[in-house]
Scaffold this active site. Sequence first.
Site, PDB file in Angstrom:
ATOM      1  N   CYS A   1      -7.719  -6.876   9.164  1.00 10.60           N
ATOM      2  CA  CYS A   1      -6.467  -6.100   9.117  1.00 10.60           C
ATOM      3  C   CYS A   1      -5.236  -6.984   8.948  1.00 10.60           C
ATOM      4  O   CYS A   1      -4.316  -6.645   8.197  1.00 10.60           O
ATOM      5  CB  CYS A   1      -6.330  -5.226  10.347  1.00 10.60           C
ATOM      6  SG  CYS A   1      -6.910  -5.973  11.859  1.00 10.60           S
ATOM      7  N   HIS A   5       0.044  -3.790  13.547  1.00 10.66           N
ATOM      8  CA  HIS A   5       0.120  -5.254  13.627  1.00 10.66           C
ATOM      9  C   HIS A   5       1.441  -5.700  12.966  1.00 10.66           C
ATOM     10  O   HIS A   5       1.817  -5.184  11.902  1.00 10.66           O
ATOM     11  CB  HIS A   5      -1.031  -5.903  12.852  1.00 10.66           C
ATOM     12  CG  HIS A   5      -2.372  -5.836  13.539  1.00 10.66           C
ATOM     13  ND1 HIS A   5      -2.584  -5.220  14.747  1.00 10.66           N
ATOM     14  CD2 HIS A   5      -3.585  -6.345  13.155  1.00 10.66           C
ATOM     15  CE1 HIS A   5      -3.866  -5.352  15.086  1.00 10.66           C
ATOM     16  NE2 HIS A   5      -4.491  -6.021  14.130  1.00 10.66           N
TER      17      HIS A   5
END
Length: 344
Positions: A130, A242
């Site tokens: 990710c 994130h």
Amino acid sequence: MGYKVAVVGATGNVGREMLNILDERKFPADEVVPLASRRSVGVEVSYGDRTLKVKALEHYDFSDVDICLMSAGGTVSKEWSPQIGAAGAVVIDNSSAWRMDPDVPLIVPEVNAGATEGFKKKNIIANPNCSTAQLVVALKPLHDKATIKRVVVSTYQSVSGAGKDAMDELFSQTKAVYTNDELVAKKFPKRIAFNVIPHIDVFMEDGYTKEEWKMMAETKKILDPKIKLSATCVRVPVFVGHSEAVNIEFENPISADEAREILRKAPGCLVIDKQEPGGYATPYEAAGEDATYISRIREDATVENGLAFWCVSDNLRKGAALNAIQIAEVLINRKLISAKKKAA
Ligand code: 11C
């Protein structure tokens, strides 16, 4: 005729997001089959307004499955992806098991969709980590313009990257702080509530962690092997999304204004850069969204041709489920697969 899609790991964070996104994007599926280990058989998962019952991965016949979205971890993928691929379904795998295999393309559609056709050797395509996915979406258009030499990136990664148990641990530790109860840390090596932990995945011999190594190795495979990258990956007490602080050194000059204009037009990027309080993206806004948000774009005068920015994305979507489904869309749009005839 539509496609038959299997989702392996359908009860996990990413598996559930895959089912949501297949529905949201009106993916041309005639049938979607949620699969998981035997202990999850019969668990109900949502696919749009339908409820599907999870079936067992073991003994499932993949012969009429067109696409298998795998999000069940590296060990399961190592065992099952080759078998599923050999049965004729194209596996799009979210684990790290196949990413560095030279016979498996590692794809972020905005960056290297053209490499997808290399899947035929093993019938497996890998989805990146990710933290790499959102980074390369932002780096690609800048690399095209001014050629990146070196990247230094620090990440601020949400607990959902470590799975549902990790989200529960942040929740219960946070509650325990307020109720004055004992803090239990099982998933993370230190307390995560009201703290940050500079350690994701295992330590490597050179002192970097595996998560940091993945960002370096995957960026090279997806974007350009000549790019040097040093990462520091940090877990923060955020549930989803994130964030990354990125410093880049380019071969050629590029101004902050030029970078802003390039990123505004780049696929998958959304620039929010007002340079005033609140004029930037945070994980709170990125959660549930598809874009890689880019903010705080500025020149870095400490190196020649330097640029710095902040980038945020939903790690369960662009970092995992969305990217996997975009890869499946590339297969269809580029006519790299066609729907198999199904048994009546
Ligand atoms: C995390 N990036 O945030 C990790 C999760 O290689 O697919 C994904 C790990 C991987 O913990």
